[in-house]
Each structure stands twice: as C-alpha cells, then as structure tokens.
Scaffold this motif. Structure first.
Motif, short mmCIF file in Angstrom:
data_model
loop_
_atom_site.label_atom_id
_atom_site.label_comp_id
_atom_site.label_asym_id
_atom_site.label_seq_id
_atom_site.Cartn_x
_atom_site.Cartn_y
_atom_site.Cartn_z
N ILE A 181 0.85 -1.20 0.00
CA ILE A 181 0.00 0.00 0.00
C ILE A 181 0.88 1.24 0.00
N ASP A 182 1.96 1.22 0.80
CA ASP A 182 2.89 2.36 0.84
C ASP A 182 3.53 2.63 -0.52
N ILE A 183 3.81 1.57 -1.27
CA ILE A 183 4.43 1.71 -2.58
C ILE A 183 3.45 2.28 -3.60
N ALA A 184 2.16 2.10 -3.39
CA ALA A 184 1.15 2.49 -4.37
C ALA A 184 1.09 4.00 -4.62
N THR A 185 1.51 4.80 -3.66
CA THR A 185 1.45 6.26 -3.86
C THR A 185 2.84 6.86 -3.72
N PRO A 186 3.15 7.89 -4.47
CA PRO A 186 2.31 8.49 -5.51
C PRO A 186 2.28 7.62 -6.75
N VAL A 187 1.25 7.80 -7.56
CA VAL A 187 1.07 6.97 -8.76
C VAL A 187 2.18 7.26 -9.77
N PHE A 188 2.44 6.27 -10.59
CA PHE A 188 3.38 6.34 -11.71
C PHE A 188 4.83 6.62 -11.30
N GLU A 189 5.17 6.38 -10.06
CA GLU A 189 6.57 6.44 -9.63
C GLU A 189 6.97 5.04 -9.21
N PRO A 190 8.14 4.55 -9.61
CA PRO A 190 8.52 3.15 -9.36
C PRO A 190 8.66 2.80 -7.88
N LYS A 191 9.19 3.69 -7.10
CA LYS A 191 9.32 3.56 -5.64
C LYS A 191 9.90 2.20 -5.20
N PRO A 192 11.07 1.79 -5.72
CA PRO A 192 11.66 0.51 -5.29
C PRO A 192 11.96 0.55 -3.80
N THR A 193 11.62 -0.55 -3.14
CA THR A 193 11.76 -0.63 -1.68
C THR A 193 12.29 -2.00 -1.31
N LEU A 194 13.38 -2.03 -0.57
CA LEU A 194 13.90 -3.29 -0.06
C LEU A 194 13.07 -3.63 1.17
N ILE A 195 12.17 -4.59 1.04
CA ILE A 195 11.29 -4.90 2.17
C ILE A 195 11.86 -5.99 3.07
N TYR A 196 12.84 -6.73 2.55
CA TYR A 196 13.53 -7.72 3.39
C TYR A 196 14.93 -7.91 2.84
N ASP A 197 15.90 -7.93 3.73
CA ASP A 197 17.27 -8.30 3.39
C ASP A 197 17.83 -9.07 4.56
N ARG A 198 18.33 -10.24 4.31
CA ARG A 198 18.83 -11.07 5.42
C ARG A 198 20.00 -10.42 6.16
N HIS A 199 20.67 -9.43 5.51
CA HIS A 199 21.81 -8.77 6.14
C HIS A 199 21.51 -7.36 6.62
N GLY A 200 20.28 -6.90 6.45
CA GLY A 200 19.89 -5.58 6.94
C GLY A 200 20.48 -4.40 6.18
N ARG A 201 20.78 -4.58 4.91
CA ARG A 201 21.37 -3.51 4.11
C ARG A 201 20.31 -2.55 3.57
#
Length: 151
Positions: A101-121
């Motif tokens: 849901i957080d990624i959905a706005t604003p519209v038409f922006e890619p908004k890449p988000t690392l939601i999980y990383d086993r090393h916390g990067r």
C-alpha cells in the motif's frame, strides 16, 4: 478492489487463491512455464517491492532474490499474489505490514523498496553487493532502471 472484481465474494476467492504457489513449513513451490521450483525460506536473500508504470495504470511487483543468483518476479496479477504476500510476511517478521500500500502512492513512480534483506542492508547496498557487475546482471539493470525512473 482489483480491476475486474465486482463484489466481495469474488475478491475473497482471488484473495484466498494459492495460485501458482504451494506452501510448506520450510519454503514454497512455484510453478512457472510448467516448471516447478522449490524455494526454502532460508535461501531468500532479499525481497524488493516496486511499482511498474504500465501507462494507463500501475502494477505492484516483488522481486525475490535467492541464493545462487536465482530470482523471481511476481506481480499483483500473479495468481496467488495475496497469499504469497501473507506467507512472506508471516515468515519474515521485519517486512512492513502494508508495504504494498505504501508503494502504491504516488502513482506512476517506481518507488523501489527493499522490504527484506537477510543482512539488513539498504537498497543501494543490496544492489551493489548482490549484483557487483551491472553488465552481467539483468536484475541489477532492472533495479537501477526503476530506481532512476527509466522503466
């Protein structure tokens, strides 16, 4: 509700559908192009959520990077999407509850988000570490494109 879903009972059916996934205590199996892949939960290195602009609408996507450079891309149109999200959130407690849901706005922006990383990067560290040579990695080129709004 998702496009094409007319009422709550249709939504519930889509929401509860396991789709292309089968779940086990230690991982999941996914069927792609008539081939089955078994992924152990512990083999997942990272999960990158993003939004892809399809001109008239956006779609939410999730890249799953596993050991041995194995990775998958799933989208909200993927059969079993909702249950896949629920299972990953149950296994990886650090995944933000409403990341999609957080990624959905604003519209038409890619908004890449690392939601999980086993090393916390961070996302930049993750991409740099896991894909050190952008010429050799389609995934790194893909992530770079969405980070810079080129996709």
């Amino acid at each position: 509700m998702e496009v094409g879903i007319k009422n709550k009972s249709e939504f519930d059916k889509v929401y509860n559908d396991l789709g292309i996934f089968t779940y086990h205590d230690d991982g999941f199996e996914v069927t792609l192009d008539n081939r089955k892949y078994f992924v152990k939960w512990w083999s997942i290195i990272g999960l990158v959520g993003y939004k892809k602009d399809l001109y008239s609408f956006d779609t939410i996507g999730l890249n799953v990077l596993c050991d041995n450079q194995l990775h998958f891309s799933f989208y909200e149109e993927t059969p079993g999407w909702f249950q896949f999200l629920q299972h990953t959130k149950a296994v990886f407690k650090q995944i933000p509850e409403h990341w999609e849901i957080d990624i959905a706005t604003p519209v038409f922006e890619p908004k890449p988000t690392l939601i999980y990383d086993r090393h916390g990067r961070t996302l930049a560290e993750f991409v740099s570490d896991e894909y050190p040579d952008p010429k050799l990695s389609l995934f790194r080129r893909f992530i770079n494109r969405i980070m810079h709004g080129l996709d």
